[in-house]
Design a protein around this motif. Structure first.
Motif, mmCIF file in Angstrom:
data_model
loop_
_atom_site.group_PDB
_atom_site.id
_atom_site.type_symbol
_atom_site.label_atom_id
_atom_site.label_comp_id
_atom_site.label_asym_id
_atom_site.label_seq_id
_atom_site.Cartn_x
_atom_site.Cartn_y
_atom_site.Cartn_z
ATOM 1 N N LEU A 203 0.829 -1.196 0.000
ATOM 2 C CA LEU A 203 0.000 0.000 0.000
ATOM 3 C C LEU A 203 0.869 1.254 0.000
ATOM 4 C CD1 LEU A 203 -2.623 -1.062 2.695
ATOM 5 C CD2 LEU A 203 -2.881 -1.148 0.204
ATOM 6 N N GLY A 204 0.405 2.300 -0.691
ATOM 7 C CA GLY A 204 1.125 3.566 -0.691
ATOM 8 C C GLY A 204 2.471 3.495 -1.373
ATOM 9 N N ILE A 205 2.560 2.639 -2.365
ATOM 10 C CA ILE A 205 3.817 2.429 -3.084
ATOM 11 C C ILE A 205 3.494 2.413 -4.573
ATOM 12 C CG2 ILE A 205 3.691 -0.098 -2.938
ATOM 13 C CD1 ILE A 205 6.694 -0.080 -2.366
ATOM 14 N N ALA A 206 4.340 3.029 -5.406
ATOM 15 C CA ALA A 206 4.026 3.172 -6.825
ATOM 16 C C ALA A 206 5.149 2.677 -7.734
ATOM 17 C CB ALA A 206 3.694 4.638 -7.139
ATOM 18 N N TRP A 207 6.305 3.322 -7.667
ATOM 19 C CA TRP A 207 7.457 2.947 -8.488
ATOM 20 C C TRP A 207 8.669 2.719 -7.591
ATOM 21 C CZ3 TRP A 207 7.002 7.448 -12.561
ATOM 22 C CH2 TRP A 207 5.881 7.211 -13.372
ATOM 23 N N PRO A 208 8.646 1.662 -6.777
ATOM 24 C CA PRO A 208 9.795 1.426 -5.897
ATOM 25 C C PRO A 208 11.019 1.044 -6.709
ATOM 26 C CG PRO A 208 8.304 -0.445 -5.824
ATOM 27 C CD PRO A 208 7.637 0.600 -6.665
ATOM 28 N N ASN A 209 12.059 1.806 -6.542
ATOM 29 C CA ASN A 209 13.301 1.577 -7.281
ATOM 30 C C ASN A 209 14.327 0.890 -6.409
ATOM 31 O OD1 ASN A 209 13.116 2.385 -10.002
ATOM 32 N ND2 ASN A 209 13.198 4.523 -9.463
ATOM 33 N N GLY A 210 15.302 1.643 -5.911
ATOM 34 C CA GLY A 210 16.389 1.075 -5.138
ATOM 35 C C GLY A 210 15.945 0.557 -3.785
ATOM 36 N N ILE A 211 16.706 -0.395 -3.268
ATOM 37 C CA ILE A 211 16.411 -1.026 -1.986
ATOM 38 C C ILE A 211 17.740 -1.294 -1.292
ATOM 39 C CG2 ILE A 211 16.363 -3.345 -2.960
ATOM 40 C CD1 ILE A 211 13.962 -3.921 -1.134
ATOM 41 N N SER A 212 17.764 -1.127 0.032
ATOM 42 C CA SER A 212 19.011 -1.271 0.775
ATOM 43 C C SER A 212 18.717 -1.730 2.196
ATOM 44 C CB SER A 212 19.756 0.071 0.798
ATOM 45 O OG SER A 212 20.998 -0.045 1.452
ATOM 46 N N ILE A 213 19.671 -2.416 2.800
ATOM 47 C CA ILE A 213 19.526 -2.927 4.162
ATOM 48 C C ILE A 213 20.440 -2.160 5.103
ATOM 49 C CG2 ILE A 213 19.928 -4.916 5.668
ATOM 50 C CD1 ILE A 213 19.237 -6.695 3.250
ATOM 51 N N ASP A 214 19.889 -1.759 6.248
ATOM 52 C CA ASP A 214 20.682 -1.272 7.374
ATOM 53 C C ASP A 214 20.888 -2.485 8.278
ATOM 54 O OD1 ASP A 214 21.609 -0.302 9.802
ATOM 55 O OD2 ASP A 214 20.414 1.530 9.708
ATOM 56 N N TYR A 215 22.067 -3.090 8.206
ATOM 57 C CA TYR A 215 22.354 -4.331 8.919
ATOM 58 C C TYR A 215 22.419 -4.139 10.430
ATOM 59 C CZ TYR A 215 23.389 -6.187 4.318
ATOM 60 O OH TYR A 215 23.283 -6.586 3.014
ATOM 61 N N LYS B 250 16.771 -2.712 9.404
ATOM 62 C CA LYS B 250 15.770 -1.941 8.677
ATOM 63 C C LYS B 250 15.988 -2.134 7.174
ATOM 64 C CE LYS B 250 13.951 0.403 12.203
ATOM 65 N NZ LYS B 250 12.540 0.352 12.566
ATOM 66 N N LEU B 251 14.882 -2.096 6.448
ATOM 67 C CA LEU B 251 14.913 -2.176 4.992
ATOM 68 C C LEU B 251 14.467 -0.831 4.444
ATOM 69 C CD1 LEU B 251 15.268 -4.178 2.577
ATOM 70 C CD2 LEU B 251 12.786 -4.426 2.640
ATOM 71 N N TYR B 252 15.286 -0.237 3.584
ATOM 72 C CA TYR B 252 15.007 1.070 2.990
ATOM 73 C C TYR B 252 14.688 0.891 1.507
ATOM 74 C CZ TYR B 252 17.117 3.488 7.003
ATOM 75 O OH TYR B 252 17.403 3.968 8.251
ATOM 76 N N TRP B 253 13.809 1.739 0.989
ATOM 77 C CA TRP B 253 13.593 1.804 -0.455
ATOM 78 C C TRP B 253 13.251 3.220 -0.847
ATOM 79 C CZ3 TRP B 253 9.838 0.264 2.870
ATOM 80 C CH2 TRP B 253 8.581 0.862 2.746
ATOM 81 N N LYS C 53 9.832 9.607 -2.246
ATOM 82 C CA LYS C 53 10.115 9.332 -0.841
ATOM 83 C C LYS C 53 11.168 8.242 -0.699
ATOM 84 C CE LYS C 53 5.390 10.232 0.713
ATOM 85 N NZ LYS C 53 4.159 9.577 1.191
ATOM 86 N N ILE C 54 11.881 8.317 0.421
ATOM 87 C CA ILE C 54 12.656 7.185 0.915
ATOM 88 C C ILE C 54 11.952 6.743 2.185
ATOM 89 C CG2 ILE C 54 14.838 6.382 1.885
ATOM 90 C CD1 ILE C 54 16.252 8.468 0.141
ATOM 91 N N GLU C 55 11.634 5.443 2.258
ATOM 92 C CA GLU C 55 10.933 4.901 3.420
ATOM 93 C C GLU C 55 11.706 3.708 3.967
ATOM 94 O OE1 GLU C 55 6.516 4.915 3.342
ATOM 95 O OE2 GLU C 55 6.781 5.159 1.178
ATOM 96 N N ARG C 56 11.309 3.305 5.172
ATOM 97 C CA ARG C 56 11.947 2.133 5.770
ATOM 98 C C ARG C 56 10.929 1.353 6.600
ATOM 99 N NH1 ARG C 56 15.866 4.809 10.382
ATOM 100 N NH2 ARG C 56 14.195 5.555 11.744
ATOM 101 N N ILE C 57 11.238 0.069 6.795
ATOM 102 C CA ILE C 57 10.436 -0.830 7.625
ATOM 103 C C ILE C 57 11.383 -1.756 8.386
ATOM 104 C CG2 ILE C 57 8.337 -0.864 6.212
ATOM 105 C CD1 ILE C 57 9.389 -3.477 4.953
ATOM 106 N N ASP C 58 10.847 -2.444 9.388
ATOM 107 C CA ASP C 58 11.588 -3.533 10.018
ATOM 108 C C ASP C 58 11.658 -4.674 9.016
ATOM 109 O OD1 ASP C 58 11.736 -2.099 12.385
ATOM 110 O OD2 ASP C 58 9.976 -3.063 13.250
ATOM 111 N N LEU C 59 12.833 -5.179 8.750
ATOM 112 C CA LEU C 59 12.960 -6.184 7.696
ATOM 113 C C LEU C 59 12.405 -7.545 8.086
ATOM 114 C CD1 LEU C 59 15.640 -8.141 8.327
ATOM 115 C CD2 LEU C 59 16.828 -6.137 7.525
ATOM 116 N N GLU C 60 12.261 -7.821 9.371
ATOM 117 C CA GLU C 60 11.697 -9.105 9.790
ATOM 118 C C GLU C 60 10.170 -9.088 9.719
ATOM 119 O OE1 GLU C 60 13.247 -11.908 10.914
ATOM 120 O OE2 GLU C 60 15.232 -11.289 11.570
ATOM 121 N N SER C 61 9.559 -8.048 10.321
ATOM 122 C CA SER C 61 8.100 -8.010 10.444
ATOM 123 C C SER C 61 7.419 -7.232 9.336
ATOM 124 C CB SER C 61 7.711 -7.379 11.790
ATOM 125 O OG SER C 61 8.042 -5.994 11.795
ATOM 126 N N GLY C 62 8.138 -6.332 8.700
ATOM 127 C CA GLY C 62 7.516 -5.424 7.732
ATOM 128 C C GLY C 62 6.788 -4.277 8.402
#
Length: 137
Positions: A73-85, A89-92, A99-108
């Motif tokens: 939801l709330g996502i249209a053209w997600p390009n790059g993706i990166s991990i903060d080890y 956190k997962l960034y895109w 926008k640049i957004e992030r989520i918890d990479l385990e739970s989302g």
């Protein structure tokens, strides 16, 4: 070591050894326009962005199993993706929402906007320590 990549023409995610041997498809179903990919070897995850009819951020095991959608939801053209080890956190970056957004990479969960611009066609993002780097076209 292995190398993972997306094949836009055939809508696949593939893996091979660094020398090109043992190449095989790990995900071939449910992909429309896979865009970018990143891997967390310690946790055994791979993540990708999807531009197709239903844009999303996906996660699977390194063998392609346990495929789940983390963001749809709330996502249209997600390009790059990166991990903060360090922070898990997962960034895109999204070229349409600027926008640049992030989520918890385990739970989302715990989705946050990190940067919101205007008229910036964000193409890639990288995270290192306390810094976020991005490019635009």
């Amino acid at each position: 070591g292995n190398i993972y990549w997306t094949d836009h023409g055939f809508n696949l995610i593939e893996v091979a050894r660094l020398n090109g041997s043992f190449r095989y498809v790990i995900i071939s179903q449910g992909l429309d326009q896979p865009r970018s990919i990143t891997v967390h070897p310690e946790k055994g995850y791979l993540f990708w962005t999807e531009w197709g009819q239903t844009p999303c951020i996906g996660r699977a095991r390194l063998d392609g199993s346990e495929k789940v959608v983390l963001v749809s939801l709330g996502i249209a053209w997600p390009n790059g993706i990166s991990i903060d080890y360090e922070e898990n956190k997962l960034y895109w970056c999204d070229a349409r929402t600027d926008k640049i957004e992030r989520i918890d990479l385990e739970s989302g969960g715990n989705r946050e906007i990190v940067l919101s611009g205007s008229n910036v066609d964000m193409f890639s993002v990288a995270v290192f320590g306390a810094y976020i780097y991005w490019s635009d076209r």
